[in-house]
Scaffold this motif. Structure first.
Motif, PDB file in Angstrom:
ATOM      1  N   GLU A   6       0.836  -1.205   0.000  1.00 11.24           N
ATOM      2  CA  GLU A   6       0.000   0.000   0.000  1.00 11.24           C
ATOM      3  C   GLU A   6       0.869   1.253   0.000  1.00 11.24           C
ATOM      4  OE1 GLU A   6      -4.071  -1.367   2.269  1.00 11.24           O
ATOM      5  OE2 GLU A   6      -2.344  -0.816   3.490  1.00 11.24           O
ATOM      6  N   LYS A   7       1.942   1.233   0.761  1.00  6.44           N
ATOM      7  CA  LYS A   7       2.849   2.376   0.809  1.00  6.44           C
ATOM      8  C   LYS A   7       3.509   2.590  -0.556  1.00  6.44           C
ATOM      9  CE  LYS A   7       3.771   1.659   5.696  1.00  6.44           C
ATOM     10  NZ  LYS A   7       4.760   1.262   6.702  1.00  6.44           N
ATOM     11  N   LEU A   8       3.922   1.493  -1.190  1.00  5.63           N
ATOM     12  CA  LEU A   8       4.519   1.598  -2.521  1.00  5.63           C
ATOM     13  C   LEU A   8       3.508   2.117  -3.539  1.00  5.63           C
ATOM     14  CD1 LEU A   8       6.620  -1.687  -2.583  1.00  5.63           C
ATOM     15  CD2 LEU A   8       7.458   0.649  -2.284  1.00  5.63           C
ATOM     16  N   ASN A   9       2.256   1.710  -3.407  1.00 11.97           N
ATOM     17  CA  ASN A   9       1.214   2.196  -4.307  1.00 11.97           C
ATOM     18  C   ASN A   9       0.983   3.696  -4.138  1.00 11.97           C
ATOM     19  OD1 ASN A   9       0.903  -0.405  -5.265  1.00 11.97           O
ATOM     20  ND2 ASN A   9      -0.981  -0.801  -4.148  1.00 11.97           N
ATOM     21  N   ILE A  10       1.026   4.163  -2.903  1.00 12.49           N
ATOM     22  CA  ILE A  10       0.875   5.599  -2.633  1.00 12.49           C
ATOM     23  C   ILE A  10       2.002   6.368  -3.312  1.00 12.49           C
ATOM     24  CG2 ILE A  10       1.130   7.330  -0.797  1.00 12.49           C
ATOM     25  CD1 ILE A  10      -0.508   5.374   0.984  1.00 12.49           C
ATOM     26  N   LEU A  11       3.225   5.902  -3.126  1.00 13.03           N
ATOM     27  CA  LEU A  11       4.374   6.561  -3.758  1.00 13.03           C
ATOM     28  C   LEU A  11       4.292   6.483  -5.271  1.00 13.03           C
ATOM     29  CD1 LEU A  11       7.277   5.465  -1.426  1.00 13.03           C
ATOM     30  CD2 LEU A  11       6.470   7.791  -1.805  1.00 13.03           C
ATOM     31  N   SER A  12       3.853   5.358  -5.776  1.00 12.11           N
ATOM     32  CA  SER A  12       3.726   5.168  -7.214  1.00 12.11           C
ATOM     33  C   SER A  12       2.764   6.201  -7.811  1.00 12.11           C
ATOM     34  CB  SER A  12       3.238   3.745  -7.485  1.00 12.11           C
ATOM     35  OG  SER A  12       3.142   3.508  -8.847  1.00 12.11           O
ATOM     36  N   GLU A  13       1.640   6.407  -7.138  1.00  9.84           N
ATOM     37  CA  GLU A  13       0.677   7.408  -7.610  1.00  9.84           C
ATOM     38  C   GLU A  13       1.289   8.810  -7.564  1.00  9.84           C
ATOM     39  OE1 GLU A  13      -3.976   8.301  -7.045  1.00  9.84           O
ATOM     40  OE2 GLU A  13      -2.817   8.457  -5.172  1.00  9.84           O
ATOM     41  N   MET A  14       2.039   9.084  -6.521  1.00 14.33           N
ATOM     42  CA  MET A  14       2.658  10.398  -6.392  1.00 14.33           C
ATOM     43  C   MET A  14       3.713  10.614  -7.483  1.00 14.33           C
ATOM     44  SD  MET A  14       2.893  10.801  -2.264  1.00 14.33           S
ATOM     45  CE  MET A  14       3.329  12.548  -2.337  1.00 14.33           C
ATOM     46  N   ILE A  15       4.472   9.576  -7.794  1.00 15.93           N
ATOM     47  CA  ILE A  15       5.479   9.678  -8.858  1.00 15.93           C
ATOM     48  C   ILE A  15       4.794   9.962 -10.187  1.00 15.93           C
ATOM     49  CG2 ILE A  15       7.155   8.355 -10.210  1.00 15.93           C
ATOM     50  CD1 ILE A  15       7.856   6.914  -7.487  1.00 15.93           C
ATOM     51  N   THR A  48      14.061   2.344  -7.154  1.00 12.23           N
ATOM     52  CA  THR A  48      13.579   1.234  -7.983  1.00 12.23           C
ATOM     53  C   THR A  48      12.140   1.494  -8.425  1.00 12.23           C
ATOM     54  OG1 THR A  48      15.023  -0.331  -6.845  1.00 12.23           O
ATOM     55  CG2 THR A  48      13.141  -1.254  -8.033  1.00 12.23           C
ATOM     56  N   LEU A  49      11.347   2.024  -7.524  1.00 10.25           N
ATOM     57  CA  LEU A  49       9.946   2.333  -7.830  1.00 10.25           C
ATOM     58  C   LEU A  49       9.829   3.369  -8.949  1.00 10.25           C
ATOM     59  CD1 LEU A  49       7.045   1.698  -6.907  1.00 10.25           C
ATOM     60  CD2 LEU A  49       7.241   3.588  -5.303  1.00 10.25           C
ATOM     61  N   LEU A  50      10.803   4.269  -9.014  1.00 14.63           N
ATOM     62  CA  LEU A  50      10.794   5.285 -10.077  1.00 14.63           C
ATOM     63  C   LEU A  50      10.823   4.658 -11.468  1.00 14.63           C
ATOM     64  CD1 LEU A  50      13.285   7.983  -8.750  1.00 14.63           C
ATOM     65  CD2 LEU A  50      10.836   8.272  -9.123  1.00 14.63           C
ATOM     66  N   LYS A  51      11.358   3.459 -11.561  1.00 14.24           N
ATOM     67  CA  LYS A  51      11.516   2.799 -12.855  1.00 14.24           C
ATOM     68  C   LYS A  51      10.356   1.882 -13.211  1.00 14.24           C
ATOM     69  CE  LYS A  51      16.428   2.947 -12.007  1.00 14.24           C
ATOM     70  NZ  LYS A  51      17.446   2.267 -11.274  1.00 14.24           N
ATOM     71  N   ARG A  52       9.454   1.646 -12.284  1.00 12.75           N
ATOM     72  CA  ARG A  52       8.349   0.715 -12.513  1.00 12.75           C
ATOM     73  C   ARG A  52       7.085   1.431 -12.973  1.00 12.75           C
ATOM     74  NH1 ARG A  52       7.378  -3.394  -7.729  1.00 12.75           N
ATOM     75  NH2 ARG A  52       7.304  -1.513  -6.507  1.00 12.75           N
ATOM     76  N   LYS A  53       6.199   0.658 -13.561  1.00 14.01           N
ATOM     77  CA  LYS A  53       4.883   1.159 -13.947  1.00 14.01           C
ATOM     78  C   LYS A  53       4.075   1.437 -12.684  1.00 14.01           C
ATOM     79  CE  LYS A  53       0.901  -0.227 -16.752  1.00 14.01           C
ATOM     80  NZ  LYS A  53       0.548   1.072 -17.206  1.00 14.01           N
ATOM     81  N   THR A  54       3.279   2.472 -12.734  1.00 15.76           N
ATOM     82  CA  THR A  54       2.532   2.871 -11.555  1.00 15.76           C
ATOM     83  C   THR A  54       1.343   1.942 -11.300  1.00 15.76           C
ATOM     84  OG1 THR A  54       1.106   4.364 -12.792  1.00 15.76           O
ATOM     85  CG2 THR A  54       3.119   5.289 -11.882  1.00 15.76           C
ATOM     86  N   THR A  55       1.002   1.847 -10.029  1.00 14.08           N
ATOM     87  CA  THR A  55      -0.203   1.142  -9.612  1.00 14.08           C
ATOM     88  C   THR A  55      -1.021   2.091  -8.751  1.00 14.08           C
ATOM     89  OG1 THR A  55       0.989   0.239  -7.713  1.00 14.08           O
ATOM     90  CG2 THR A  55       0.838  -1.158  -9.665  1.00 14.08           C
ATOM     91  N   LYS A  56      -2.316   1.932  -8.798  1.00 16.78           N
ATOM     92  CA  LYS A  56      -3.203   2.826  -8.056  1.00 16.78           C
ATOM     93  C   LYS A  56      -3.434   2.300  -6.640  1.00 16.78           C
ATOM     94  CE  LYS A  56      -4.222   5.440 -11.593  1.00 16.78           C
ATOM     95  NZ  LYS A  56      -3.391   6.509 -11.867  1.00 16.78           N
TER      96      LYS A  56
END
Length: 133
Positions: A6-15, A48-56
């Motif tokens: 969930e934390k990674l998803n939050i960051l992913s959306e923000m990125i 690493t998350l910066l390089k991945r596709k985002t998830t909601k």
């Protein structure tokens, strides 16, 4: 927050939001690193998350949605520039989170009255509370 995912998803959306204008400014990157740190996510994992596709992210409570909207609002203003595309994207993300349209519009309007367009958390909460009653 229940899980690291969930934390990674939050960051992913923000990125993804930070990249709406097709770039990631240094001030935005630094802000995101601080959010990651506050969420207990290491800088290496964040990079690493910066390089991945985002998830909601899926928010279980109204409070979580309001907190995420506030994070996105802060992120939008961290570089001291607001573009129409960013504002429209933030508005649409707020709608997708289930926040009241009038509350979103009011937050976006009042942000101009605060130094650096940083809406205090309690003001944001009060705005959304008023639109739920």
């Amino acid at each position: 927050m229940d899980s690291d995912q969930e934390k990674l998803n939050i960051l992913s959306e923000m990125i993804a939001f930070a990249r709406v204008d097709q770039s990631l400014k240094e001030s935005e990157y630094q802000f995101l690193v601080k959010v990651a740190s506050n969420l207990g996510i290491s800088k290496d994992t964040f990079d690493t998350l910066l390089k991945r596709k985002t998830t909601k992210p899926v928010f279980k409570s109204e409070a979580e949605r309001i907190v995420q909207f506030h994070r996105l609002l802060l992120l939008m203003n961290v570089d001291q520039e607001q573009h129409e595309k960013e504002i429209n994207t933030l508005h649409n993300l707020g709608l997708k989170m289930g926040l009241p349209p009038a509350g979103i519009a009011q937050v976006l309007k009042v942000m101009d009255t605060y130094p650096d367009k940083i809406v205090p958390p309690q003001v944001l909460i009060d705005i959304f509370k008023a639109h739920y009653n």
